[in-house]
Design a protein around this motif. Structure first.
Motif, PDB file in Angstrom:
ATOM      1  N   GLN A 240       0.973   3.186   4.456  1.00 38.62           N
ATOM      2  CA  GLN A 240       0.984   1.894   3.782  1.00 38.62           C
ATOM      3  C   GLN A 240       0.081   1.902   2.552  1.00 38.62           C
ATOM      4  O   GLN A 240       0.421   1.318   1.520  1.00 38.62           O
ATOM      5  CB  GLN A 240       0.558   0.790   4.748  1.00 38.62           C
ATOM      6  CG  GLN A 240       1.573   0.518   5.842  1.00 38.62           C
ATOM      7  CD  GLN A 240       1.197  -0.664   6.718  1.00 38.62           C
ATOM      8  OE1 GLN A 240       0.491  -1.574   6.291  1.00 38.62           O
ATOM      9  NE2 GLN A 240       1.645  -0.640   7.964  1.00 38.62           N
ATOM     10  N   MET A 241      -1.082   2.567   2.655  1.00 37.13           N
ATOM     11  CA  MET A 241      -1.959   2.669   1.487  1.00 37.13           C
ATOM     12  C   MET A 241      -1.272   3.457   0.376  1.00 37.13           C
ATOM     13  O   MET A 241      -1.363   3.096  -0.808  1.00 37.13           O
ATOM     14  CB  MET A 241      -3.286   3.323   1.878  1.00 37.13           C
ATOM     15  CG  MET A 241      -4.187   2.437   2.727  1.00 37.13           C
ATOM     16  SD  MET A 241      -5.888   3.068   2.880  1.00 37.13           S
ATOM     17  CE  MET A 241      -5.636   4.511   3.908  1.00 37.13           C
ATOM     18  N   GLN A 242      -0.569   4.522   0.749  1.00 36.76           N
ATOM     19  CA  GLN A 242       0.150   5.318  -0.248  1.00 36.76           C
ATOM     20  C   GLN A 242       1.228   4.480  -0.924  1.00 36.76           C
ATOM     21  O   GLN A 242       1.436   4.577  -2.138  1.00 36.76           O
ATOM     22  CB  GLN A 242       0.757   6.543   0.422  1.00 36.76           C
ATOM     23  CG  GLN A 242      -0.265   7.578   0.852  1.00 36.76           C
ATOM     24  CD  GLN A 242       0.331   8.680   1.718  1.00 36.76           C
ATOM     25  OE1 GLN A 242       1.282   8.454   2.467  1.00 36.76           O
ATOM     26  NE2 GLN A 242      -0.229   9.874   1.627  1.00 36.76           N
ATOM     27  N   ALA A 243       1.898   3.634  -0.137  1.00 36.82           N
ATOM     28  CA  ALA A 243       2.942   2.772  -0.703  1.00 36.82           C
ATOM     29  C   ALA A 243       2.350   1.758  -1.674  1.00 36.82           C
ATOM     30  O   ALA A 243       2.938   1.462  -2.726  1.00 36.82           O
ATOM     31  CB  ALA A 243       3.693   2.061   0.420  1.00 36.82           C
ATOM     32  N   ILE A 244       1.171   1.226  -1.353  1.00 33.62           N
ATOM     33  CA  ILE A 244       0.516   0.257  -2.240  1.00 33.62           C
ATOM     34  C   ILE A 244       0.103   0.921  -3.538  1.00 33.62           C
ATOM     35  O   ILE A 244       0.281   0.352  -4.623  1.00 33.62           O
ATOM     36  CB  ILE A 244      -0.697  -0.374  -1.522  1.00 33.62           C
ATOM     37  CG1 ILE A 244      -0.212  -1.254  -0.362  1.00 33.62           C
ATOM     38  CG2 ILE A 244      -1.532  -1.192  -2.499  1.00 33.62           C
ATOM     39  CD1 ILE A 244      -1.315  -1.696   0.572  1.00 33.62           C
ATOM     40  N   VAL A 245      -0.421   2.137  -3.446  1.00 33.86           N
ATOM     41  CA  VAL A 245      -0.790   2.878  -4.659  1.00 33.86           C
ATOM     42  C   VAL A 245       0.446   3.094  -5.536  1.00 33.86           C
ATOM     43  O   VAL A 245       0.395   2.916  -6.756  1.00 33.86           O
ATOM     44  CB  VAL A 245      -1.438   4.233  -4.299  1.00 33.86           C
ATOM     45  CG1 VAL A 245      -1.595   5.096  -5.540  1.00 33.86           C
ATOM     46  CG2 VAL A 245      -2.791   4.015  -3.643  1.00 33.86           C
ATOM     47  N   LYS A 246       1.541   3.454  -4.903  1.00 33.54           N
ATOM     48  CA  LYS A 246       2.793   3.666  -5.644  1.00 33.54           C
ATOM     49  C   LYS A 246       3.240   2.384  -6.326  1.00 33.54           C
ATOM     50  O   LYS A 246       3.668   2.401  -7.493  1.00 33.54           O
ATOM     51  CB  LYS A 246       3.873   4.171  -4.693  1.00 33.54           C
ATOM     52  CG  LYS A 246       5.198   4.508  -5.373  1.00 33.54           C
ATOM     53  CD  LYS A 246       6.206   5.055  -4.384  1.00 33.54           C
ATOM     54  CE  LYS A 246       7.525   5.381  -5.060  1.00 33.54           C
ATOM     55  NZ  LYS A 246       8.520   5.928  -4.088  1.00 33.54           N
ATOM     56  N   ASP A 247       3.125   1.256  -5.622  1.00 33.10           N
ATOM     57  CA  ASP A 247       3.524  -0.030  -6.202  1.00 33.10           C
ATOM     58  C   ASP A 247       2.638  -0.389  -7.387  1.00 33.10           C
ATOM     59  O   ASP A 247       3.114  -0.915  -8.400  1.00 33.10           O
ATOM     60  CB  ASP A 247       3.439  -1.138  -5.151  1.00 33.10           C
ATOM     61  CG  ASP A 247       4.577  -1.067  -4.153  1.00 33.10           C
ATOM     62  OD1 ASP A 247       5.564  -0.382  -4.430  1.00 33.10           O
ATOM     63  OD2 ASP A 247       4.453  -1.691  -3.078  1.00 33.10           O
TER      64      ASP A 247
END
Length: 250
Positions: A240-247
């Motif tokens: 989820q943290m990786q997804a937020i960084v991507k966003d």
């Protein structure tokens, strides 16, 4: 939950009766007409209970959106104190395109759980600037841990602080002075200087400033992360943290 269902029921009542309200002035109803209307709405909800859960979902989405908007406003208002206070330890890529801030307590179980994943995120990504906010809230031993880490930094610098941070996040020993001396010696740091510096006025100021900032951001638990204008309250899995960084980069 009961309060939520009551609120949702009221919302469902509004949805179910919206067409009728558009054509009917409820204030002009007789008591009998109003009672009949309410009975009809009640019957509708009993025949279609899924409407209540649908209303709960709508309500929760609105509450979550309002909370996120409030968080973004608080982050914007306090962005200098969050991202550039001039005293917090900064690691990762100092020129990274994304900055992640963590408010942590070394004795917090979820901070400990998150630690390896935060490390993997920062090191694996390679372009994240990582800031640690010492926020001891779980008692005197938590305060001692933060004082120890901050004193190690004053004595030994940023690399020594990172080593102390990594040691404290898994530490299960005593917080009495002899144990802290052994911990400092194990890190290759002057134990006398570290112990003597734990009550330095500058450390008092740092801890108080972090508490004040947390109050302004309505942070009451650890870990709490701030990434860009997003506040993450509690443990967040690596994916989820990786997804937020991507966003954020999106």
């Amino acid at each position: 939950m009961i309060r939520t269902l009551v609120t949702a029921s009221a919302l469902a009542l509004t949805v179910a009766s919206s067409a009728a309200v558009a054509e009917t002035d409820l204030s002009k109803m007789t008591d009998a007409e109003r009672e009949a209307f309410r009975a009809e709405v009640r019957a509708y909800l009993l025949d279609n209970p899924e409407v209540i859960m649908e209303a709960v979902g709508v309500l929760e989405q609105k509450q979550a959106a309002a909370a996120a908007d409030g968080d973004r406003t608080m982050v914007e208002t306090n962005k200098d104190a969050i991202f550039a206070d001039g005293y917090s330890w900064v690691g990762g890529n100092l020129d990274g395109d994304v900055t992640m801030v963590e408010f942590l307590d070394y004795r917090c179980g979820y901070c400990r759980k998150a630690s390896a994943e935060v490390e993997e995120l920062v090191n694996g990504d390679g372009n994240i600037r990582f800031i640690v906010k010492e926020f001891p809230i779980l008692g005197e031993e938590s305060v001692i841990s933060s004082r120890f880490a901050l004193s190690v930094r004053k004595v030994g610098g940023d690399d020594a602080y990172k080593a102390a941070h990594d040691a404290l996040i898994t530490y299960k020993g005593s917080y009495e002075e002899p144990a802290l001396r052994r911990l400092a010696e194990g890190l290759g740091i002057d134990a006398d200087a570290v112990i003597a510096g734990m009550n330095d006025p500058e450390i008092n100021t740092i801890l108080q400033s972090n508490r004040d900032l947390a109050n302004r951001l309505q942070i009451s638990g650890t870990p709490t992360f701030v990434m860009d204008d997003t506040m993450l309250r509690g443990y967040v899995p690596l994916d989820q943290m990786q997804a937020i960084v991507k966003d954020i980069r999106g």
